[in-house]
Design a protein around this motif. Structure first.
Motif, PDB file in Angstrom:
ATOM      1  N   ALA A  82       0.718  -1.314   0.271  1.00  0.00           N
ATOM      2  CA  ALA A  82       0.143   0.273   0.032  1.00  0.00           C
ATOM      3  C   ALA A  82       1.369   1.321   0.421  1.00  0.00           C
ATOM      4  CB  ALA A  82      -1.267   0.496   1.152  1.00  0.00           C
ATOM      5  N   VAL A  83       2.019   0.733   0.677  1.00  0.00           N
ATOM      6  CA  VAL A  83       3.186   2.363   0.791  1.00  0.00           C
ATOM      7  C   VAL A  83       3.281   3.029  -0.316  1.00  0.00           C
ATOM      8  CG1 VAL A  83       5.321   3.195   1.595  1.00  0.00           C
ATOM      9  CG2 VAL A  83       2.993   1.760   2.898  1.00  0.00           C
ATOM     10  N   TYR A  84       3.775   1.246  -1.389  1.00  0.00           N
ATOM     11  CA  TYR A  84       4.111   1.555  -2.652  1.00  0.00           C
ATOM     12  C   TYR A  84       3.503   1.905  -3.933  1.00  0.00           C
ATOM     13  CZ  TYR A  84       7.803  -1.226  -0.446  1.00  0.00           C
ATOM     14  OH  TYR A  84       9.292  -1.680   0.286  1.00  0.00           O
ATOM     15  N   ARG A  85       2.281   1.535  -3.407  1.00  0.00           N
ATOM     16  CA  ARG A  85       1.503   2.000  -4.348  1.00  0.00           C
ATOM     17  C   ARG A  85       0.562   3.203  -4.182  1.00  0.00           C
ATOM     18  NH1 ARG A  85      -3.689   1.676  -2.997  1.00  0.00           N
ATOM     19  NH2 ARG A  85      -3.885   0.396  -1.514  1.00  0.00           N
ATOM     20  N   LYS A  86       1.105   4.142  -2.943  1.00  0.00           N
ATOM     21  CA  LYS A  86      -0.586   5.260  -2.642  1.00  0.00           C
ATOM     22  C   LYS A  86       1.383   6.170  -2.972  1.00  0.00           C
ATOM     23  CE  LYS A  86      -3.297   4.129   0.853  1.00  0.00           C
ATOM     24  NZ  LYS A  86      -3.765   4.671   2.321  1.00  0.00           N
ATOM     25  N   SER A  87       2.522   5.861  -3.111  1.00  0.00           N
ATOM     26  CA  SER A  87       3.571   6.269  -3.314  1.00  0.00           C
ATOM     27  C   SER A  87       3.660   7.064  -4.522  1.00  0.00           C
ATOM     28  CB  SER A  87       4.837   6.404  -2.511  1.00  0.00           C
ATOM     29  OG  SER A  87       5.545   4.879  -2.639  1.00  0.00           O
ATOM     30  N   GLY A  88       3.125   5.731  -5.271  1.00  0.00           N
ATOM     31  CA  GLY A  88       3.555   5.185  -7.591  1.00  0.00           C
ATOM     32  C   GLY A  88       5.203   5.130  -7.135  1.00  0.00           C
ATOM     33  N   LEU A  89       5.856   4.405  -6.196  1.00  0.00           N
ATOM     34  CA  LEU A  89       7.459   4.206  -5.947  1.00  0.00           C
ATOM     35  C   LEU A  89       6.753   2.438  -5.913  1.00  0.00           C
ATOM     36  CD1 LEU A  89       8.944   6.168  -2.804  1.00  0.00           C
ATOM     37  CD2 LEU A  89       8.844   6.535  -5.608  1.00  0.00           C
ATOM     38  N   ALA A  90       8.175   1.917  -6.930  1.00  0.00           N
ATOM     39  CA  ALA A  90       8.077   0.253  -7.019  1.00  0.00           C
ATOM     40  C   ALA A  90       8.644  -0.604  -5.728  1.00  0.00           C
ATOM     41  CB  ALA A  90       9.158  -0.013  -8.254  1.00  0.00           C
ATOM     42  N   GLY A  91       9.358   0.249  -5.429  1.00  0.00           N
ATOM     43  CA  GLY A  91       9.345  -0.904  -3.969  1.00  0.00           C
ATOM     44  C   GLY A  91      10.826   0.312  -3.129  1.00  0.00           C
ATOM     45  N   ARG A  92      11.276  -1.012  -1.692  1.00  0.00           N
ATOM     46  CA  ARG A  92      12.073  -0.070  -1.021  1.00  0.00           C
ATOM     47  C   ARG A  92      13.089   0.838  -1.860  1.00  0.00           C
ATOM     48  NH1 ARG A  92      13.539  -2.917   4.555  1.00  0.00           N
ATOM     49  NH2 ARG A  92      11.888  -4.669   3.967  1.00  0.00           N
ATOM     50  N   ALA A  93      14.065   0.142  -2.589  1.00  0.00           N
ATOM     51  CA  ALA A  93      14.412   1.135  -3.256  1.00  0.00           C
ATOM     52  C   ALA A  93      14.240   2.463  -3.043  1.00  0.00           C
ATOM     53  CB  ALA A  93      15.702   0.557  -4.405  1.00  0.00           C
ATOM     54  N   GLU A  94      13.671   2.635  -4.617  1.00  0.00           N
ATOM     55  CA  GLU A  94      13.035   3.731  -4.488  1.00  0.00           C
ATOM     56  C   GLU A  94      12.061   4.427  -3.763  1.00  0.00           C
ATOM     57  OE1 GLU A  94      10.608   4.276  -7.962  1.00  0.00           O
ATOM     58  OE2 GLU A  94      11.668   2.442  -8.881  1.00  0.00           O
ATOM     59  N   LEU A  95      11.877   4.307  -2.774  1.00  0.00           N
ATOM     60  CA  LEU A  95      11.429   4.898  -1.332  1.00  0.00           C
ATOM     61  C   LEU A  95      12.587   5.040  -0.587  1.00  0.00           C
ATOM     62  CD1 LEU A  95       8.808   5.815   0.736  1.00  0.00           C
ATOM     63  CD2 LEU A  95       9.494   3.100   2.158  1.00  0.00           C
ATOM     64  N   ALA A  96      13.615   4.577  -0.337  1.00  0.00           N
ATOM     65  CA  ALA A  96      14.401   4.727   0.083  1.00  0.00           C
ATOM     66  C   ALA A  96      15.779   5.942  -0.271  1.00  0.00           C
ATOM     67  CB  ALA A  96      15.241   4.396   0.398  1.00  0.00           C
ATOM     68  N   ALA A  97      15.618   5.815  -1.850  1.00  0.00           N
ATOM     69  CA  ALA A  97      16.385   7.071  -2.857  1.00  0.00           C
ATOM     70  C   ALA A  97      15.146   8.290  -2.808  1.00  0.00           C
ATOM     71  CB  ALA A  97      15.892   6.374  -4.182  1.00  0.00           C
ATOM     72  N   PHE A  98      13.827   8.077  -2.997  1.00  0.00           N
ATOM     73  CA  PHE A  98      12.983   9.386  -2.821  1.00  0.00           C
ATOM     74  C   PHE A  98      13.584   9.767  -1.903  1.00  0.00           C
ATOM     75  CE2 PHE A  98       9.663  12.193  -1.630  1.00  0.00           C
ATOM     76  CZ  PHE A  98       8.336  12.324  -3.118  1.00  0.00           C
ATOM     77  N   PHE A  99      13.667   9.433  -0.228  1.00  0.00           N
ATOM     78  CA  PHE A  99      14.305  10.595   0.491  1.00  0.00           C
ATOM     79  C   PHE A  99      15.416  10.698   0.510  1.00  0.00           C
ATOM     80  CE2 PHE A  99      10.048   8.937   2.011  1.00  0.00           C
ATOM     81  CZ  PHE A  99       9.022   9.585   2.358  1.00  0.00           C
ATOM     82  N   LEU A 100      16.780   9.838  -0.009  1.00  0.00           N
ATOM     83  CA  LEU A 100      18.199   9.875   0.797  1.00  0.00           C
ATOM     84  C   LEU A 100      18.951  10.376  -0.407  1.00  0.00           C
ATOM     85  CD1 LEU A 100      18.138   7.387   2.460  1.00  0.00           C
ATOM     86  CD2 LEU A 100      17.867   9.323   2.843  1.00  0.00           C
ATOM     87  N   GLU A 101      18.424  10.576  -2.132  1.00  0.00           N
ATOM     88  CA  GLU A 101      18.922  10.315  -2.704  1.00  0.00           C
ATOM     89  C   GLU A 101      19.658  12.163  -2.869  1.00  0.00           C
ATOM     90  OE1 GLU A 101      17.629  11.022  -7.564  1.00  0.00           O
ATOM     91  OE2 GLU A 101      15.396  11.702  -6.240  1.00  0.00           O
ATOM     92  N   ASP A 102      19.535  13.394  -2.912  1.00  0.00           N
ATOM     93  CA  ASP A 102      19.294  14.529  -2.562  1.00  0.00           C
ATOM     94  C   ASP A 102      20.275  14.724  -1.563  1.00  0.00           C
ATOM     95  OD1 ASP A 102      18.422  15.549  -4.752  1.00  0.00           O
ATOM     96  OD2 ASP A 102      16.721  15.605  -3.913  1.00  0.00           O
ATOM     97  N   LEU A 103      20.699  14.144  -0.838  1.00  0.00           N
ATOM     98  CA  LEU A 103      22.020  13.832   0.103  1.00  0.00           C
ATOM     99  C   LEU A 103      22.564  13.626  -0.101  1.00  0.00           C
ATOM    100  CD1 LEU A 103      20.086  12.778   3.802  1.00  0.00           C
ATOM    101  CD2 LEU A 103      19.574  14.876   2.830  1.00  0.00           C
ATOM    102  N   LEU A 104      23.054  12.597  -1.425  1.00  0.00           N
ATOM    103  CA  LEU A 104      24.219  12.270  -1.279  1.00  0.00           C
ATOM    104  C   LEU A 104      24.934  13.428  -2.883  1.00  0.00           C
ATOM    105  CD1 LEU A 104      23.056   8.633  -0.923  1.00  0.00           C
ATOM    106  CD2 LEU A 104      24.471  10.029  -0.190  1.00  0.00           C
ATOM    107  N   LEU A 105      24.603  14.396  -2.602  1.00  0.00           N
ATOM    108  CA  LEU A 105      25.128  15.318  -3.760  1.00  0.00           C
ATOM    109  C   LEU A 105      26.551  15.220  -3.905  1.00  0.00           C
ATOM    110  CD1 LEU A 105      22.058  17.825  -4.124  1.00  0.00           C
ATOM    111  CD2 LEU A 105      22.393  15.854  -5.298  1.00  0.00           C
ATOM    112  N   PRO A 106      27.767  15.371  -4.533  1.00  0.00           N
ATOM    113  CA  PRO A 106      28.969  15.301  -5.144  1.00  0.00           C
ATOM    114  C   PRO A 106      28.961  17.137  -3.735  1.00  0.00           C
ATOM    115  CG  PRO A 106      27.875  15.642  -7.323  1.00  0.00           C
ATOM    116  CD  PRO A 106      26.755  15.071  -6.354  1.00  0.00           C
TER     117      PRO A 106
END
Length: 107
Positions: A82-106
């Motif tokens: 339900a979390v993945y469906r409501k968020s439009g994300l494919a799974g755990r990796a995309e959920l984590a990336a949604f919140f974390l990818e901008d924290l890991l900028l060069p």
């Protein structure tokens, strides 16, 4: 005994380092936590789905979450889906990336 003592010492050092990092990053972590909660609200997650989402972000397995919450693994899986469906994300990796990818900028 020597090996056990070394492991205990290493564990204590790791815990101290983690606590030091949490202390230094407290304001940032509080802000991130608030931002995650606001996003969960935008996705209209139920309280159970929010808790599952946070535990997934923390890296717990479905089995660990089920044990922690005192529910079946199937129930946790349904909430995660339900979390993945409501968020439009494919799974755990995309959920984590949604919140974390901008924290890991060069830098």
């Amino acid at each position: 005994r020597g090996e056990a003592a070394a492991l205990e010492s290493s564990l204590a050092a790791q815990r101290a380092e983690a606590e030091r990092w949490r202390s230094e990053a407290k304001d940032l972590l509080d802000g991130l936590g608030d931002a995650i909660d606001r996003q969960f609200e935008r996705w209209a997650l139920s309280p159970a789905e929010r808790e599952i989402g946070l535990l997934l972000l923390k890296g717990l397995s479905l089995h660990e979450i089920a044990d922690l919450r005192g529910v079946s693994e199937r129930t946790v899986r349904q909430h995660a889906i339900a979390v993945y469906r409501k968020s439009g994300l494919a799974g755990r990796a995309e959920l984590a990336a949604f919140f974390l990818e901008d924290l890991l900028l060069p830098q």
